[in-house]
Design an enzyme around this catalytic site. Structure first.
Site, mmCIF file in Angstrom:
data_model
loop_
_atom_site.group_PDB
_atom_site.id
_atom_site.type_symbol
_atom_site.label_atom_id
_atom_site.label_comp_id
_atom_site.label_asym_id
_atom_site.label_seq_id
_atom_site.Cartn_x
_atom_site.Cartn_y
_atom_site.Cartn_z
ATOM 1 N N HIS A 141 -17.213 -7.959 -62.280
ATOM 2 C CA HIS A 141 -16.926 -6.538 -62.056
ATOM 3 C C HIS A 141 -15.521 -6.213 -62.564
ATOM 4 O O HIS A 141 -15.313 -5.247 -63.300
ATOM 5 C CB HIS A 141 -17.075 -6.229 -60.574
ATOM 6 C CG HIS A 141 -16.911 -4.793 -60.222
ATOM 7 N ND1 HIS A 141 -17.795 -3.815 -60.616
ATOM 8 C CD2 HIS A 141 -15.967 -4.159 -59.479
ATOM 9 C CE1 HIS A 141 -17.403 -2.648 -60.138
ATOM 10 N NE2 HIS A 141 -16.282 -2.830 -59.459
ATOM 11 N N HIS A 184 -9.702 -1.712 -58.033
ATOM 12 C CA HIS A 184 -10.199 -0.352 -58.146
ATOM 13 C C HIS A 184 -9.681 0.528 -57.009
ATOM 14 O O HIS A 184 -9.530 0.077 -55.871
ATOM 15 C CB HIS A 184 -11.724 -0.343 -58.207
ATOM 16 C CG HIS A 184 -12.244 -0.843 -59.519
ATOM 17 N ND1 HIS A 184 -13.531 -1.300 -59.690
ATOM 18 C CD2 HIS A 184 -11.646 -0.962 -60.744
ATOM 19 C CE1 HIS A 184 -13.702 -1.679 -60.949
ATOM 20 N NE2 HIS A 184 -12.578 -1.484 -61.602
ATOM 21 N N ASP A 188 -17.204 -5.667 -54.767
ATOM 22 C CA ASP A 188 -18.219 -5.055 -55.627
ATOM 23 C C ASP A 188 -18.909 -6.075 -56.517
ATOM 24 O O ASP A 188 -19.437 -5.722 -57.579
ATOM 25 C CB ASP A 188 -17.582 -3.974 -56.507
ATOM 26 C CG ASP A 188 -17.260 -2.699 -55.747
ATOM 27 O OD1 ASP A 188 -17.600 -2.613 -54.553
ATOM 28 O OD2 ASP A 188 -16.643 -1.795 -56.344
ATOM 29 N N ASP A 192 -10.831 2.858 -55.120
ATOM 30 C CA ASP A 192 -11.566 3.053 -53.862
ATOM 31 C C ASP A 192 -11.521 1.817 -52.969
ATOM 32 O O ASP A 192 -12.115 1.808 -51.889
ATOM 33 C CB ASP A 192 -13.009 3.478 -54.135
ATOM 34 C CG ASP A 192 -13.810 2.448 -54.908
ATOM 35 O OD1 ASP A 192 -13.231 1.770 -55.782
ATOM 36 O OD2 ASP A 192 -15.027 2.316 -54.658
ATOM 37 N N HIS A 193 -10.785 0.795 -53.408
ATOM 38 C CA HIS A 193 -10.601 -0.409 -52.602
ATOM 39 C C HIS A 193 -9.146 -0.622 -52.188
ATOM 40 O O HIS A 193 -8.894 -1.351 -51.235
ATOM 41 C CB HIS A 193 -11.107 -1.639 -53.360
ATOM 42 C CG HIS A 193 -12.587 -1.643 -53.549
ATOM 43 N ND1 HIS A 193 -13.429 -2.474 -52.852
ATOM 44 C CD2 HIS A 193 -13.389 -0.889 -54.344
ATOM 45 C CE1 HIS A 193 -14.682 -2.231 -53.213
ATOM 46 N NE2 HIS A 193 -14.676 -1.267 -54.115
ATOM 47 N N HIS A 246 -20.392 -1.139 -50.714
ATOM 48 C CA HIS A 246 -21.058 0.146 -50.967
ATOM 49 C C HIS A 246 -22.469 0.152 -50.403
ATOM 50 O O HIS A 246 -23.141 -0.889 -50.350
ATOM 51 C CB HIS A 246 -21.131 0.447 -52.471
ATOM 52 C CG HIS A 246 -19.811 0.747 -53.097
ATOM 53 N ND1 HIS A 246 -19.264 2.004 -53.106
ATOM 54 C CD2 HIS A 246 -18.929 -0.050 -53.734
ATOM 55 C CE1 HIS A 246 -18.092 1.972 -53.728
ATOM 56 N NE2 HIS A 246 -17.869 0.731 -54.124
ATOM 57 N N HIS A 278 -10.281 -6.502 -55.227
ATOM 58 C CA HIS A 278 -10.035 -6.153 -56.622
ATOM 59 C C HIS A 278 -9.285 -4.837 -56.706
ATOM 60 O O HIS A 278 -9.060 -4.181 -55.688
ATOM 61 C CB HIS A 278 -11.334 -6.129 -57.435
ATOM 62 C CG HIS A 278 -12.291 -5.050 -57.064
ATOM 63 N ND1 HIS A 278 -12.991 -5.031 -55.865
ATOM 64 C CD2 HIS A 278 -12.698 -3.933 -57.726
ATOM 65 C CE1 HIS A 278 -13.778 -3.978 -55.828
ATOM 66 N NE2 HIS A 278 -13.610 -3.285 -56.942
#
Length: 270
Positions: free
Chosen positions: A118, A62, A143, A64-65, A181, A60
């Site tokens: 998400h 975001h 996530d 941090d990915h 995470h 996805h």
């Protein structure tokens, strides 16, 4: 001359940021990285294990990915697989529900699931082993599913997330869950609050607590463990419904999607 693919695959945990896990799938020579939010630890792991990057897999959009993708592409000209409908410009091979990919450089086929909730375009990757080897089935779920929890609903609806998680519960119990995470202990505290009499949950609290005390990850877990202890996969259990009603967060006789929504909302403020 074509070099034969190696068949012995392993998944290397690459910690990043405060609590992210980036997953490096490799055969001792070639490697694919899942959700590289930061390029530096991926490059360090590749160098330490003498691996060559052959593919990038994204779940996805975001930061941090995907934040490490440009840095990795500076050093390796590799395909970037990712969701078709999640707005990631760097994806070169867009994917969606029902597609299967052969990961370049690896003897690895992955099935793609659409798992909105998400984010609206979130996908997951599933390795389905043709044999009966324990732990040979893998789920890279970003996530959507966490150890004893699930992702926040930043874009999707409770119904979408509930249905997405339902796709995971249909996987074999020994499927290894590679989520993104280390949230397990905080999720377990909530799980015990809503299902205090769950013996499997009490055992997981003990076992995962020991893992973290020893500085070890609690991930990967398994689908079987999540089915037994994760309240978001167990929202139909009478004790969980009772806890929501007693807390004034749910009316008796509520529909399953309303139970799920109330559970997610409670976790948001727990």
């Amino acid at each position: 001359m074509t070099t034969p693919l190696r068949t012995n695959l392993a998944v290397l945990t690459v910690p990043a940021f405060k609590d992210n896990y980036l997953w490096l799938i490799h055969d001792g020579s070639n490697a694919a990285i899942v959700d590289p939010g930061d390029a530096a630890p991926v490059k360090a792991a590749l160098a330490a294990h003498k691996l060559r990057l052959t593919a990038i897999l994204l779940t996805h959009h975001h930061a941090d990915h995907i934040g490490g993708v440009p840095g990795l592409l500076q050093d390796w000209n590799v395909p970037v697989f990712g969701p078709r409908n999640d707005g990631i410009a760097l994806v070169t091979h867009p994917l969606g529900e029902g597609e299967r990919i052969d990961v370049p450089g690896l003897d690895l086929a992955l099935d793609v699931l659409d798992v909105p909730g998400h984010t609206l375009g979130h996908i997951a990757y599933v390795r389905r082993s043709p044999g009966q080897d324990p732990g040979a089935d893998w789920l890279f779920c970003g996530d959507t599913l966490f150890g004893a929890g699930c992702g926040r609903l930043f874009e999707g609806t409770p119904r979408q997330m509930m249905l997405s998680l339902g796709k995971f519960t249909a996987l074999p119990d020994d499927t290894l869950v590679y989520c993104a995470h280390e949230y397990t202990l905080s999720n377990l505290r909530f799980a015990q609050a809503v299902e205090p009499d769950n013996a499997a949950l009490a055992a997981r609290v003990r076992d995962d607590g020991r893992q973290r005390d020893a500085g070890q990850p609690t991930i990967p877990s398994t689908i079987g463990l999540e089915r037994a202890t994760n309240p978001f996969l167990r929202h139909g259990e009478a004790r969980i419904v009772q806890s929501l009603v007693e807390a004034g967060r749910l009316a008796p006789g509520a529909a399953p999607v309303d139970v799920f929504a109330a559970l997610r909302e409670w976790k948001n403020t727990f």
